[in-house]
Design an enzyme around this catalytic site. Structure first.
Site, mmCIF file in Angstrom:
data_model
loop_
_atom_site.group_PDB
_atom_site.id
_atom_site.type_symbol
_atom_site.label_atom_id
_atom_site.label_comp_id
_atom_site.label_asym_id
_atom_site.label_seq_id
_atom_site.Cartn_x
_atom_site.Cartn_y
_atom_site.Cartn_z
ATOM 1 N N PHE A 316 0.844 -1.194 0.000
ATOM 2 C CA PHE A 316 0.000 0.000 0.000
ATOM 3 C C PHE A 316 0.876 1.239 0.000
ATOM 4 C CE2 PHE A 316 -2.591 -3.192 2.078
ATOM 5 C CZ PHE A 316 -3.857 -2.966 1.559
ATOM 6 N N ASP A 317 0.490 2.203 -0.792
ATOM 7 C CA ASP A 317 1.083 3.519 -0.608
ATOM 8 C C ASP A 317 0.439 4.064 0.664
ATOM 9 O OD1 ASP A 317 2.525 5.876 -1.346
ATOM 10 O OD2 ASP A 317 0.556 6.764 -1.722
ATOM 11 N N LYS A 318 1.216 4.794 1.482
ATOM 12 C CA LYS A 318 0.624 5.246 2.739
ATOM 13 C C LYS A 318 -0.333 6.415 2.544
ATOM 14 C CE LYS A 318 1.382 8.034 6.330
ATOM 15 N NZ LYS A 318 2.183 9.155 6.675
ATOM 16 N N LYS A 512 9.981 4.000 -4.687
ATOM 17 C CA LYS A 512 8.819 3.132 -4.444
ATOM 18 C C LYS A 512 8.790 2.017 -5.479
ATOM 19 C CE LYS A 512 5.883 6.449 -2.123
ATOM 20 N NZ LYS A 512 4.718 7.321 -2.196
#
Lengths: 635, 71
Positions: A316-318, A512
């Site tokens: 998940f991207d935060k 990322k």
């Protein structure tokens, strides 16, 4: 005349049913004649007619197939039926033909059910719209509304166009488009979608998209393309089937040569149809994609769905994914400086930045009480001075900003940026920053002319659903990870709060992507969940890219393998488990098909299975496979 | 001029039936690209208005034993 034409039309429409019923009736009559009245010849005649009635359509299809140089199921059945008639086995011929017609009819009926799953979505858009034209309101076909025209939607009415609200306030049920069950509050300026339902107040909507150019229509088109795209399993099976059918004919011929048993070799033709095998993948995929679409999850195609079925790690991207993406200043501290002044100065430096932290600092600056000298002017309230522009400004990606204002250098950023600028950070500052970070907040330093004058703590609230979603994925045997540009301590605090397995902190945007790649190198099948715009590169790198809140953003739908129309994290465990269920379903169906053919083959060679029984087994397996695939519609 | 028409066929019973219809349509004089999808039942036919009528296309599908519906 007209009656006859209508009758013909009706016959054409129900031809398969009529043919199957007629040949079935003749089959039963034949049975009665033989068994009950012992009229052998009459029975044979009835059976022969039954075989011809049912067989005509099959033979015609077989002929068309042959003309294009391929051998299909119709060819096999025709061969078997003709062979049976030639050796006087009318009973078997009629049975095979009747059962095959019946099977075709039932298969078409059930397949039609999966195909109409989407049609329900299409029927959501009303056909007409009430438009304001030349001072009055007129009702026109919805597709004739022009962009820019004002459409009036009554309470309880369906919205006929995409558009922006001009006037009125209401709660709109967007379930058809986004899958959200709770209605969404809409005020002037907000976007609404065709096919959604206006629940409360009257709305005036300025049309932006009408007819086939609406979000719902685009979704439906996308879903259909997805359903039409062949899954890898499907392609493999079809390639196999191409050799399988001629192979069966060869086997039948060989059997005849070796055993001189005509019935056995004809039976092989009947059971050798790869029907159950071939029909499995499209049914499973269409059902799964259709089901997902109805709940606001767009899947790009069978290939992506199959890959998603293998996911064992979800990253998940935060910001904006696990959190609400509404960062706000949670506190500030001045070190030898006024805390509010710290925010004012930081706001100047951040004014031109597009970073989400910058917005939060600017918002906080706007909420401050204005400085003494401008606050009041003889009792009259003076307009609050706007944050002035910096003289110049530079972004250090992932670190902060450096700006100049009024002859001072202002640096707003993280420790790394301060270290780069050789700024000495006092212990008190370090301690404040640590405390805030341990609480899951992000803290930035504010530096003026090389001296730290303060720090600002920012908090981005977690989505309430985040911990539950992570737990649901864990329960499904999927590992979870969080990617963030935040520092180690903040990341750890958030990761613990959500209960996530793993996290990667202090990532620059391009890192990322590398993080995703490293998860993949460890042998994981990785899904990445992000917003589809900022995270587009990592979504593309991951095995399965899942974009959130994609309604209205075509790029996200375009690049992602799956798109959640709403910002609804809870659809993720559903999408992952639906994909897994689909993959399992594909295998189940292959199992059913192969097992049936195996059993029938054994039955044929041991003499237990004759032509009609063989056909029964074959049709049964096809129907079981279709029904099994259709379970995914209700997953 | 080249036109495109779409139909829905809801009663395909097996993937090869769709293939047969695709080939039958493709063999009509004046018909260009043909796409027949088993999974959705969508039939898309590109045809020359001067040489083929949509009725011919519809009839061809019906002759193959399936029911075309307007898309």
């Amino acid at each position: 005349m007209k009656d006859i034409r209508d009758l013909k039309r009706a016959f054409r429409r129900h031809r398969t049913a009529v043919v199957a019923a007629t040949s079935g009736a003749l089959f039963v009559i034949g049975w009665l004649l033989d068994v009950v009245w012992a009229l052998g010849a009459a029975s044979s005649a009835a059976l022969l007619v039954g075989a011809l009635v049912g067989g005509y359509d099959i033979a015609k299809k077989a002929y068309y197939t042959l003309r294009t140089g391929t051998v299909g199921i119709n060819t096999l059945v025709t061969l078997a039926a003709v062979g049976a008639i030639l050796i006087g086995e009318y009973w078997e011929a009629a049975g095979v033909v009747f059962l095959f017609s019946l099977g075709n009819y039932l298969e078409a009926r059930t397949m039609g059910k999966t195909r109409t799953a989407l049609k329900e979505l299409l029927e959501l858009t009303p056909d007409t719209a009430t438009v304001r034209r030349e001072g009055t309101t007129v009702e026109v076909p919805a597709r004739d509304v022009e962009a820019g025209e004002t459409v009036i939607v009554k309470p309880g009415g369906k919205i006929p166009v995409d558009g922006d609200i001009g006037e009125g306030e209401s709660a709109v049920n967007q379930a058809p488009v986004t899958g959200e069950s709770a209605p969404v509050r809409k005020t002037p300026g907000d976007e609404v979608y065709a096919g959604t339902v206006n629940q409360e107040g009257a709305l005036e909507v300025v049309a932006t998209g009408t007819g086939s150019d609406t979000t719902l229509q685009r979704i439906i088109r996308r879903v259909e393309e997805a359903q039409e795209a062949k899954a890898p399993t499907e392609t493999t099976i079809e390639r196999f089937a191409k050799y399988y059918t001629p192979g069966i004919i060869l086997l039948a011929a060989l059997t005849y040569l070796l055993t001189r048993n005509v019935v056995m070799s004809l039976t092989l033709l009947v059971i050798g149809c790869p029907g159950a095998l071939v029909i499995g993948p499209p049914v499973s995929i269409v059902s799964a994609i259709g089901n997902a679409a109805r709940t606001g999850v767009l899947m790009k195609g069978g290939e992506h769905l199959e890959r998603a079925g293998k996911i064992d790690l979800v990253a998940f991207d935060k910001t904006g994914t696990l959190t609400k993406g509404e960062t706000a200043v949670a506190g500030s501290e001045g070190f030898g400086y006024d805390a509010e002044e710290v925010i004012r100065l930081a706001a100047i430096a951040e004014k031109k930045s597009e970073h989400h932290l910058a917005d939060a600092i600017l918002d906080a600056a706007a909420d401050l009480t204005p400085p003494e000298d401008t606050a009041t002017d003889g009792g009259a309230v003076v307009e609050r001075p706007a944050v002035p522009d910096p003289d110049d400004f530079d972004v250090a990606a992932g670190k902060g900003v450096v700006a100049h204002y009024g002859g001072h250098e202002i640096v707003v950023g993280n420790r790394a940026l301060l270290d780069e600028h050789d700024v000495d950070v006092p212990d008190a500052v370090t301690q404040y920053v640590r405390e805030r970070e341990h609480a899951g907040e992000t803290a930035v330093h504010v530096v003026r002319d090389g001296t730290v004058i303060g720090a600002i703590a920012l908090r981005d609230e977690l989505r309430e659903s985040a911990p539950g979603v992570v737990q649901a994925l864990k329960d499904a045997g999927v590992r979870t990870a969080m990617l963030t540009g935040d520092n180690e301590r903040t990341a750890q605090a958030v990761a613990e709060e959500v209960g996530i397995d793993d996290y990667r902190a202090a990532l620059l945007p391009e890192e990322k992507q590398e993080a995703i790649r490293s998860f993949m190198d460890e042998g994981n099948v990785v899904a990445m969940v992000g917003d589809g715009i900022n995270d587009a590169p990592s979504l593309a790198t991951a095995d399965v890219g899942i974009a959130m809140g994609a309604a209205g953003t075509d790029t996200a739908i375009e690049t992602a393998d799956m798109a959640l129309m709403a910002d609804d994290l809870e659809r993720i465990p559903y999408a992952v488990s639906l994909s897994k269920a689909t993959r399992l379903n594909l295998f189940e169906n292959i199992g059913i098909a192969v097992l049936t053919v195996g059993l029938l083959l054994a039955g044929v060679f041991t003499g237990y299975v004759q032509m009609a029984t063989g056909m029964l087994g074959h049709i049964g397996s096809v129907l079981v496979v279709i029904l099994n695939g259709m379970r995914l519609l209700r997953y | 001029m080249s036109e495109t028409v779409q139909f829905r066929v809801m009663d395909f019973s097996c993937p090869s039936c769709a293939g047969n219809v695709e080939r039958a349509l493709g063999s009509i004089d004046g018909v260009g690209e043909v796409e027949v999808h088993f999974s959705t039942g969508r039939v898309e036919v590109e045809y020359d208005e001067g040489r083929v009528a949509t009725d011919d296309i519809e009839r061809t599908i019906e002759n193959q034993g399936y029911t075309p519906q307007p898309a």
